[in-house]
Design a protein around this motif. Structure first.
Motif, short mmCIF file in Angstrom:
data_model
loop_
_atom_site.label_atom_id
_atom_site.label_comp_id
_atom_site.label_asym_id
_atom_site.label_seq_id
_atom_site.Cartn_x
_atom_site.Cartn_y
_atom_site.Cartn_z
N GLY A 173 1.17 -1.37 -0.18
CA GLY A 173 0.28 -0.45 0.21
C GLY A 173 0.91 1.06 0.04
O GLY A 173 0.48 2.52 -0.24
N GLY A 174 1.83 1.31 0.72
CA GLY A 174 3.10 2.47 0.73
C GLY A 174 3.42 2.95 -0.66
O GLY A 174 3.80 3.78 -1.04
N ARG A 175 4.16 1.47 -0.99
CA ARG A 175 4.52 1.62 -1.57
C ARG A 175 4.16 1.88 -3.32
O ARG A 175 4.27 2.57 -4.32
N PHE A 176 2.92 1.31 -3.36
CA PHE A 176 2.31 1.36 -4.84
C PHE A 176 0.42 2.56 -4.90
O PHE A 176 0.34 2.52 -5.96
N SER A 177 0.47 3.14 -3.83
CA SER A 177 -1.04 3.40 -3.78
C SER A 177 -0.98 4.49 -4.69
O SER A 177 -2.06 5.07 -5.17
N SER A 178 0.29 5.13 -5.03
CA SER A 178 0.69 6.85 -5.52
C SER A 178 0.18 6.57 -6.82
O SER A 178 -0.72 7.04 -8.24
N ARG A 179 1.07 5.18 -8.17
CA ARG A 179 0.42 4.84 -8.71
C ARG A 179 -0.34 3.69 -9.37
O ARG A 179 -0.62 3.43 -10.26
N ALA A 180 -0.76 3.88 -8.23
CA ALA A 180 -2.59 3.25 -8.31
C ALA A 180 -3.16 3.63 -8.65
O ALA A 180 -4.45 3.34 -9.10
N ARG A 181 -3.45 4.98 -8.60
CA ARG A 181 -4.15 5.77 -9.11
C ARG A 181 -4.92 5.85 -10.44
O ARG A 181 -3.74 6.02 -11.14
N VAL A 182 -6.04 6.16 -11.02
CA VAL A 182 -6.27 6.25 -12.14
C VAL A 182 -7.11 7.79 -12.51
O VAL A 182 -7.26 8.57 -11.97
N SER A 183 -6.27 8.13 -13.70
CA SER A 183 -6.29 9.33 -14.38
C SER A 183 -8.29 9.04 -14.21
O SER A 183 -9.38 8.35 -14.89
N LYS A 184 -9.18 10.35 -14.93
CA LYS A 184 -10.20 11.40 -15.40
C LYS A 184 -10.91 10.45 -16.70
O LYS A 184 -11.54 9.75 -16.93
N ALA A 185 -9.76 10.55 -18.00
CA ALA A 185 -9.92 9.85 -19.02
C ALA A 185 -9.52 8.40 -18.71
O ALA A 185 -10.40 7.88 -19.57
N GLN A 186 -8.71 7.72 -17.84
CA GLN A 186 -9.24 5.84 -18.08
C GLN A 186 -10.68 5.91 -16.98
O GLN A 186 -11.30 4.76 -17.79
N ILE A 187 -11.15 6.41 -16.33
CA ILE A 187 -12.21 6.40 -15.54
C ILE A 187 -13.08 7.00 -16.89
O ILE A 187 -14.33 5.78 -17.36
N ARG A 225 -19.62 5.61 -11.53
CA ARG A 225 -18.28 6.25 -11.54
C ARG A 225 -16.90 6.31 -10.59
O ARG A 225 -15.96 5.31 -11.25
N ASP A 226 -17.83 5.87 -9.25
CA ASP A 226 -16.82 5.48 -7.76
C ASP A 226 -16.57 3.96 -7.61
O ASP A 226 -15.45 3.38 -7.56
N GLU A 227 -17.24 3.12 -8.11
CA GLU A 227 -17.15 2.20 -8.37
C GLU A 227 -16.63 1.62 -9.15
O GLU A 227 -15.40 0.88 -9.21
N VAL A 228 -16.71 2.44 -10.48
CA VAL A 228 -15.65 2.17 -11.70
C VAL A 228 -14.31 2.57 -11.47
O VAL A 228 -13.08 1.84 -11.62
N GLU A 229 -14.21 3.23 -10.15
CA GLU A 229 -12.68 4.08 -10.15
C GLU A 229 -12.04 2.54 -9.59
O GLU A 229 -10.62 2.87 -9.19
N SER A 230 -12.75 2.84 -8.17
CA SER A 230 -12.33 2.04 -7.17
C SER A 230 -12.24 0.28 -7.82
O SER A 230 -10.64 0.13 -7.62
N ARG A 231 -12.69 0.34 -9.08
CA ARG A 231 -12.59 -1.39 -9.69
C ARG A 231 -10.79 -0.86 -10.41
O ARG A 231 -10.22 -1.99 -9.38
N LEU A 232 -10.97 0.66 -10.93
CA LEU A 232 -9.59 0.65 -11.87
C LEU A 232 -8.58 -0.15 -10.40
O LEU A 232 -7.12 -0.20 -11.33
N GLN A 233 -8.24 0.88 -9.80
CA GLN A 233 -7.20 0.76 -8.69
C GLN A 233 -7.26 -0.42 -7.94
O GLN A 233 -5.98 -0.32 -7.92
N ARG A 234 -8.13 -1.00 -7.80
CA ARG A 234 -8.05 -2.46 -7.29
C ARG A 234 -7.00 -3.19 -8.16
O ARG A 234 -6.42 -3.82 -8.03
N SER A 235 -7.30 -3.11 -9.45
CA SER A 235 -6.88 -3.77 -10.49
C SER A 235 -5.37 -3.45 -10.26
O SER A 235 -4.68 -3.93 -10.55
N GLN A 236 -5.09 -1.85 -10.18
CA GLN A 236 -3.98 -1.76 -10.61
C GLN A 236 -3.20 -2.45 -9.56
O GLN A 236 -1.84 -2.75 -9.43
#
Length: 452
Positions: free
Chosen positions: A180-194, A420-431
Motif C-alpha cells: 500500500g505504501g509503495r504503490f498507492s500513488s501509482r495505482a491512482r487512475v486518471s479521469k481519462a481512464q475512468i 463512476r466511483d465504483e468503476v474508479e475503485s475497481r480500476l485502482q484495485r486492479s492496478q
C-alpha cells in the motif's frame, strides 16, 4: 500473501474429524471427460462428508531442508504446516493423487512468504507488533463467533501450531502495508481512464453477461506443464462436486488475481474472453461447474453463478424551444412559426437555448430532462435516436405547437451499471493487484531459490 481464514464452523469441525490427513470419500466419482461442457452442479450449501482416513504415512514429509530462499531455509515441518492450512481452508478431502498438487501449492506459498518477510525486514517502519497480530487473530476468530484462544486451540488439535498462524499474520500485515505504501500513488487512475472504462461499461451493458467464478492454473507454474494443469483442475473439480466450497478452493489453488476474492471474476461481457471460455459460458447453466478449459498458458475452471441479457436502455437529455399552436392552426400561421424557429436555429446551443427563449416574446423554453428514448413522445423519438449530441433539430410539429429540440447528452442506462466511483475503485484495485504481482515476481527473479 493471503491470510488463511476458516470460512465456516463446518470447516473447523471437519478438521477435528480428521480432514487434516489425506482422505478419500466413500464413493469416488470422477468428473466427465474434458470434452463435456459441464462437470456437474455445485451445491449452494456444501454438506460435509464422513471422511475415511488414509494411512498417516501418505502425509509424511521428512523434517530436513526442502528449500532455501536466499539464506533462509524451509523445512519439512514448515511444509507440513502449510499443507494442513491449505487443506483446512479449502475444505477439500484430499486423496493420494491430490497431495502432490497441495504440496506444490504449499511450497510456492512458503517461498513467497520468505521473500516477502525478507523485503519487509528492509524497512524499519514496517515492524508489526504482537498486539496487532492479536487483533488480527481476534478478528479471524470473531468470524467463527469464538475467542482467539479457542480458535488457536482448535487449530492446534489438528496439528496447526499457533506460531505458524502468528507468523503468517505477521507477514500478511507487513506486506499489506508495504504494498500500500509503495504503490498507492501509482495505482491512482486518471479521469481519462475512468471515462474510457465508463464507455466500455455502457457499451457492454447491451450484451449478454455472465457472473462467474474462476479458477486458473498456470501451466508454467504447475508440475507437468499443461497436462499437469489439466490433471490438477480435474482433481479440484472432483473435490468441489463432492462438496468443497468453490470460493475456498479458488482462494487456495487459483493462480488468477481473483483468487484473493475467492475466484470472483464479477460480470463478464460476451465477446471479451477467449473463444473456448465463451463457448463454455454460453453452454453452462446457472449453478454448473465446467470441466477443464484449456487456453493459451493454462487451464480454467468456470463456475456459472448467474446470467443476464443486456438490459441497458438509451437515455437522452433534451431541451426545447416551442411556439404554441393549436392543432387546427392555419397553414400560413404554422409556416410563419417555422420560419421564425428556422432563422433562430443557427444561433442556438444546448447552453443558451433556454435563455434565448426567456428573452423573446412568443417563445417557450423548457428542460425536458433525461428520458429513455422509448418513453419520449413519438414526434421527438427520431431526433432523440439519430440527431448528434449537442445539435438543435427541428422544427417538429406536435399537438401543442412547433418545436426546436436540443439533444444535450446521450448515454446508456441500466440499473445494473456501476457508478463512476465504483468503476474508479475497481480500476485502482486492479492496478494495485498488478503492481503487487509484478513486485513478487521481481523478488523471485532476483532471489537465489534452491529446492531439494
Amino acid at each position: 500473501m493471503r491470510v488463511m481464514r476458516f470460512a465456516t464452523v463446518a470447516a473447523m469441525s471437519a478438521l477435528t474429524a480428521g480432514i487434516a490427513l489425506a482422505q478419500t470419500p466413500a464413493a469416488r466419482q470422477d468428473p466427465p471427460a474434458q470434452g463435456a461442457t459441464a462437470a456437474g452442479t455445485l451445491r449452494p450449501t456444501p454438506v460435509r462428508r464422513e471422511p475415511r482416513m488414509l494411512d498417516r504415512a501418505d502425509f509424511q514429509i521428512a523434517d530436513g531442508v526442502v528449500a532455501v530462499v536466499n539464506d533462509q531455509i524451509i523445512t519439512g515441518y514448515d511444509l507440513r504446516q502449510r499443507m494442513l492450512m491449505i487443506i483446512a481452508m479449502s475444505e477439500v478431502q484430499p486423496t493420494e493423487e491430490d497431495l502432490p498438487q497441495i504440496q506444490r501449492q504449499a511450497l510456492d506459498g512458503l517461498i513467497d512468504d520468505r521473500l516477502k518477510a525478507q523485503e519487509i525486514a528492509r524497512y524499519e517502519d514496517l515492524k508489526v507488533t504482537e498486539e496487532e497480530i492479536d487483533q488480527e487473530i481476534g478478528a479471524m476468530a470473531a468470524e467463527l463467533r469464538t475467542s482467539a484462544e479457542a480458535y488457536l486451540d482448535l487449530l492446534a488439535q489438528v496439528g496447526i501450531q499457533p506460531r505458524t498462524v502468528r507468523e503468517q499474520v505477521r507477514v500478511s500485515i507487513g506486506w499489506r502495508r508495504l504494498v500500500g505504501g509503495r504503490f498507492s500513488s501509482r495505482a491512482r487512475v486518471s479521469k481519462a481512464q475512468i471515462d474510457q472504462a465508463m464507455r466500455q461499461v455502457e457499451e457492454a451493458a447491451t450484451k449478454r453477461q455472465y457472473l462467474i467464478g474462476e479458477i486458473y492454473l498456470e501451466a508454467a507454474q504447475t508440475q507437468g506443464g499443461m497436462q499437469g494443469a489439466v490433471n490438477g483442475a480435474q482433481q479440484l473439480i472432483r473435490q468441489m462436486i463432492q462438496g468443497a466450497p468453490f470460493q475456498a478452493v479458488a482462494q487456495q489453488f487459483s493462480d488468477a488475481p481473483s483468487a484473493v476474492r475467492g475466484g470472483d471474476a464479477g460480470w463478464v461481457v460476451e465477446g471479451t474472453v477467449a473463444p473456448a471460455l465463451q463457448q463454455a459460458m454460453d453452454n453452462l447453466e446457472v449453478g454448473q461447474l465446467s470441466n477443464p478449459i484449456v487456453v493459451e498458458g493454462g487451464v480454467y475452471v468456470i463456475y456459472m453463478r448467474d446470467k443476464r441479457q443486456g438490459s441497458a436502455t438509451q437515455l437522452v437529455s433534451l431541451r426545447q424551444i416551442m411556439i404554441e399552436l393549436p392543432e387546427g392552426a392555419p397553414a400560413e400561421t404554422v409556416q410563419a412559426a417555422a420560419d421564425r424557429l428556422t432563422g433562430l436555429q443557427p444561433q442556438l446551443t444546448c447552453e443558451n437555448m433556454l435563455t434565448r427563449a426567456s428573452s423573446e416574446v412568443g417563445l417557450l423554453g423548457s428542460d425536458l430532462g433525461e428520458s429513455d428514448v422509448q418513453s419520449i413522445i413519438p414526434q421527438f423519438q427520431q431526433i432523440a435516436t439519430d440527431a448528434p449530441d449537442g445539435s438543435i433539430a427541428g422544427p417538429v410539429r406536435s399537438p401543442l405547437g412547433l418545436h426546436l429540440v436540443g439533444v444535450c447528452g446521450r448515454r446508456v442506462g441500466s440499473a445494473a451499471l456501476p457508478s463512476r466511483d465504483e468503476v474508479e475503485s475497481r480500476l485502482q484495485r486492479s492496478q494495485l493487484s498488478m503492481l503487487e504481482r509484478r513486485y513478487i515476481r521481481d523478488l523471485r527473479a532476483d532471489a537465489l531459490i534452491e529446492t531439494k
